[in-house]
Design a protein around this motif. Structure first.
Motif, PDB file in Angstrom:
ATOM      1  N   LYS A   1     -27.006  30.977  88.404  1.00  0.00           N
ATOM      2  CA  LYS A   1     -27.322  29.571  88.605  1.00  0.00           C
ATOM      3  C   LYS A   1     -26.091  28.815  89.112  1.00  0.00           C
ATOM      4  CE  LYS A   1     -30.065  27.767  85.651  1.00  0.00           C
ATOM      5  NZ  LYS A   1     -30.655  27.158  84.426  1.00  0.00           N
ATOM      6  N   THR A   2     -24.930  29.133  88.553  1.00  0.00           N
ATOM      7  CA  THR A   2     -23.694  28.490  88.991  1.00  0.00           C
ATOM      8  C   THR A   2     -23.380  28.838  90.444  1.00  0.00           C
ATOM      9  OG1 THR A   2     -22.830  28.580  86.730  1.00  0.00           O
ATOM     10  CG2 THR A   2     -21.238  28.217  88.497  1.00  0.00           C
ATOM     11  N   TRP A   3     -23.574  30.110  90.788  1.00  0.00           N
ATOM     12  CA  TRP A   3     -23.331  30.566  92.151  1.00  0.00           C
ATOM     13  C   TRP A   3     -24.275  29.878  93.141  1.00  0.00           C
ATOM     14  CZ3 TRP A   3     -19.977  32.414  95.290  1.00  0.00           C
ATOM     15  CH2 TRP A   3     -20.346  33.038  96.473  1.00  0.00           C
ATOM     16  N   ASN A   4     -25.553  29.768  92.769  1.00  0.00           N
ATOM     17  CA  ASN A   4     -26.512  29.099  93.642  1.00  0.00           C
ATOM     18  C   ASN A   4     -26.170  27.627  93.826  1.00  0.00           C
ATOM     19  OD1 ASN A   4     -28.040  31.414  94.036  1.00  0.00           O
ATOM     20  ND2 ASN A   4     -29.396  31.005  92.302  1.00  0.00           N
ATOM     21  N   ARG A   5     -25.698  27.004  92.751  1.00  0.00           N
ATOM     22  CA  ARG A   5     -25.306  25.608  92.828  1.00  0.00           C
ATOM     23  C   ARG A   5     -24.078  25.445  93.730  1.00  0.00           C
ATOM     24  NH1 ARG A   5     -25.041  23.069  87.095  1.00  0.00           N
ATOM     25  NH2 ARG A   5     -27.216  23.775  87.238  1.00  0.00           N
ATOM     26  N   TYR A   6     -23.173  26.426  93.656  1.00  0.00           N
ATOM     27  CA  TYR A   6     -21.982  26.402  94.514  1.00  0.00           C
ATOM     28  C   TYR A   6     -22.387  26.517  95.980  1.00  0.00           C
ATOM     29  CZ  TYR A   6     -17.546  27.936  96.563  1.00  0.00           C
ATOM     30  OH  TYR A   6     -16.432  28.049  97.341  1.00  0.00           O
TER      31      TYR A   6
ATOM     32  N   GLN B   1     -25.278  25.766  97.244  1.00  0.00           N
ATOM     33  CA  GLN B   1     -26.055  24.587  97.599  1.00  0.00           C
ATOM     34  C   GLN B   1     -25.163  23.439  98.057  1.00  0.00           C
ATOM     35  OE1 GLN B   1     -29.402  24.649  97.602  1.00  0.00           O
ATOM     36  NE2 GLN B   1     -29.566  22.555  98.376  1.00  0.00           N
ATOM     37  N   SER B   2     -23.962  23.366  97.487  1.00  0.00           N
ATOM     38  CA  SER B   2     -23.063  22.260  97.825  1.00  0.00           C
ATOM     39  C   SER B   2     -22.594  22.322  99.277  1.00  0.00           C
ATOM     40  CB  SER B   2     -21.855  22.250  96.882  1.00  0.00           C
ATOM     41  OG  SER B   2     -21.035  23.389  97.090  1.00  0.00           O
TER      42      SER B   2
ATOM     43  N   LYS C   1     -24.668  23.347 101.808  1.00  0.00           N
ATOM     44  CA  LYS C   1     -25.810  23.247 102.701  1.00  0.00           C
ATOM     45  C   LYS C   1     -25.891  21.866 103.336  1.00  0.00           C
ATOM     46  CE  LYS C   1     -28.730  26.795 100.587  1.00  0.00           C
ATOM     47  NZ  LYS C   1     -30.034  27.095  99.967  1.00  0.00           N
TER      48      LYS C   1
ATOM     49  N   PRO D   1     -18.264  21.552  95.405  1.00  0.00           N
ATOM     50  CA  PRO D   1     -19.270  21.152  94.407  1.00  0.00           C
ATOM     51  C   PRO D   1     -18.966  19.797  93.779  1.00  0.00           C
ATOM     52  CG  PRO D   1     -18.686  23.457  94.119  1.00  0.00           C
ATOM     53  CD  PRO D   1     -17.717  22.890  95.111  1.00  0.00           C
TER      54      PRO D   1
ATOM     55  N   SER E   1     -19.767  17.042  96.284  1.00  0.00           N
ATOM     56  CA  SER E   1     -21.224  16.918  96.406  1.00  0.00           C
ATOM     57  C   SER E   1     -21.831  16.253  95.174  1.00  0.00           C
ATOM     58  CB  SER E   1     -21.855  18.305  96.603  1.00  0.00           C
ATOM     59  OG  SER E   1     -21.400  18.904  97.790  1.00  0.00           O
ATOM     60  N   ARG E   2     -21.307  16.625  93.998  1.00  0.00           N
ATOM     61  CA  ARG E   2     -21.853  16.080  92.742  1.00  0.00           C
ATOM     62  C   ARG E   2     -21.639  14.575  92.649  1.00  0.00           C
ATOM     63  NH1 ARG E   2     -23.622  13.851  89.195  1.00  0.00           N
ATOM     64  NH2 ARG E   2     -23.931  14.402  86.997  1.00  0.00           N
TER      65      ARG E   2
END
Length: 410
Positions: free
Chosen positions: A5-10, A12-13, A15, A272, A275-276
């Motif tokens: 999940k952390t990797w996917n969130r990384y 995503q930032s 994209k 990230p 983006s956050r």
């Protein structure tokens, strides 16, 4: 599960950024991955050429002085001739210059070539920064610059490491590898980067009409803040390693790990984090960033362990992450499309000047008044920078129409 999940969130930032901004970052990565001559130039001149330490240091200083001229000239020419053209010329001539430098034997010729390379190489920075702004919509500028900083940090980690191995084989290989990576970067830029037309670019109109950057008072105050910030930052190249050695008792390898930790944090956290907090006002981000940055250095006199040193690195790295992308984005927005290169040239000049002045002034304070005075001075200087940003330089963070934060206008 958590790691995935952390990797996917990384991922995503990253994209949503335009392909052109990725190509610019790739060019920077290739170029930076081969940047090794400057790191080992002093050792080369002393050990291979047999010159004195002072003469070797002068060669590096001449590069810095040439770089100051290069940033201004590069920004001006980029507005006139195009961002892609100036980047390509800079990389191509820089590559030839480094290869030629390895075949020079006269100290005066080497020093003259170092100054020339400084002009040519540093002309790349404002043109590249302006091109990033042309490639990204306004609300993605901070992320676009964060991507560029990722390329810089990864490349800056690879270059010296590879250079250290090449030195074992022979110093001459440094010049060839550095030069060839410049030429490869120039080729990639020429073939695969398509510069947006001025009508199609993600441009801003600027917030200072069509006047000269040198008459833009909020921008000039902003540059003074950047100069001060840069001089504090440049202690990492001078007094910081000395203090880690003398006060903390850390060897060169341990100090190297601290710098590596900084690069790793930037590479893994910066995008990230940007983006956050993309909806947070840039001025607030910069304010918090400056506080983290100065606190990281101001705490240095109060510890002596490697673990405490690592903790301070985390603090000033967070400050760096929150500040630098916003700085670049604000300059790009302030400049607008037609004067972006010139504004970016002066922006780069502030850090080039800091590189010349920071180590010298910091070294004098360190020697005359002591390390504690130097590090504790970060607090009042940081507060002064924040006051200037919230008063005279505040228009840098506002759009002209309604005073809203520039990056909130989508």
């Amino acid at each position: 599960m958590v790691i995935k999940k952390t990797w996917n969130r990384y991922l995503q930032s990253y994209k949503g950024l335009p392909g052109a901004s990725w190509m610019l970052a790739l060019v920077v990565l290739i170029n930076r991955s081969g940047s090794m001559v400057l790191v080992f130039m002093t050792l080369y001149l002393v050990h291979e050429m047999g010159v004195s330490t002072a003469q070797a240091a002068l060669a590096i200083s001449l590069y810095g002085i040439g770089g100051m001229a290069g940033t201004v000239a590069g920004g001006f020419l980029a507005d006139k001739l195009g961002y892609k053209r100036i980047q390509w010329v800079s990389l191509f001539l820089n590559g030839l210059g480094f290869i030629a430098l390895g075949h020079l034997h006269s100290l005066r010729t080497i020093q003259a070539m170092m100054a020339t390379i400084g002009v040519v190489a540093e002309a790349f920075r404002p043109a590249n920064s302006a091109a990033v702004a042309d490639s990204c919509p306004q609300h993605q500028l901070a992320r676009g610059y964060a991507l560029n900083r990722l390329a810089v940090n990864v490349g800056a980690t690879i270059g010296p490491a590879v250079g250290g191995l090449l030195v074992l084989v022979g110093y001459r290989f440094l010049f060839w590898v550095d030069g060839l990576t410049c030429l490869v970067a120039a080729l990639v830029l020429l073939l695969f980067y398509h510069e947006p037309s001025r009508t199609a670019a993600h441009a801003t109109n600027g917030v200072f009409g069509t006047g000269s950057a040198l008459k833009d008072f909020p921008f000039l105050l902003f540059l003074l803040v950047l100069l001060c910030y840069g001089m504090l930052y440049m202690q990492l190249l001078s007094t910081f390693p000395l203090f880690m050695d003398s006060a903390y008792g850390l060897h060169a390898s341990a100090i190297g790990l601290l710098f590596a930790m900084n690069a790793i944090i930037c590479a893994t956290v910066e995008m990230p984090l940007i983006s956050r907090f993309h909806m947070v006002a840039p001025l607030r981000m910069v304010t918090v960033g400056i506080l983290f940055f100065v606190l990281g250095f101001a705490l240095l006199p109060f510890g002596r362990s490697g673990l405490f040193a690592a903790f301070t690195v985390v603090l000033w790295t967070i400050g760096e992450i929150l500040s630098f992308p916003q700085f670049s984005a604000m300059v790009a927005i302030r400049a607008g499309e037609r004067r972006r290169g010139r504004y970016m040239g002066l922006y780069s000049l502030s850090f080039s000047t800091a590189l010349v002045l920071g180590p010298a002034i910091g070294g004098i304070l360190y020697q005359k008044l002591g390390a504690s005075v130097l590090w504790l001075s970060y607090i009042p200087l940081g507060l002064l920078m924040i006051v200037v940003l919230h008063t005279g330089a505040k228009p840098m963070f506002e759009a002209p129409s309604n005073g809203r934060s520039a990056l909130e206008l989508e």
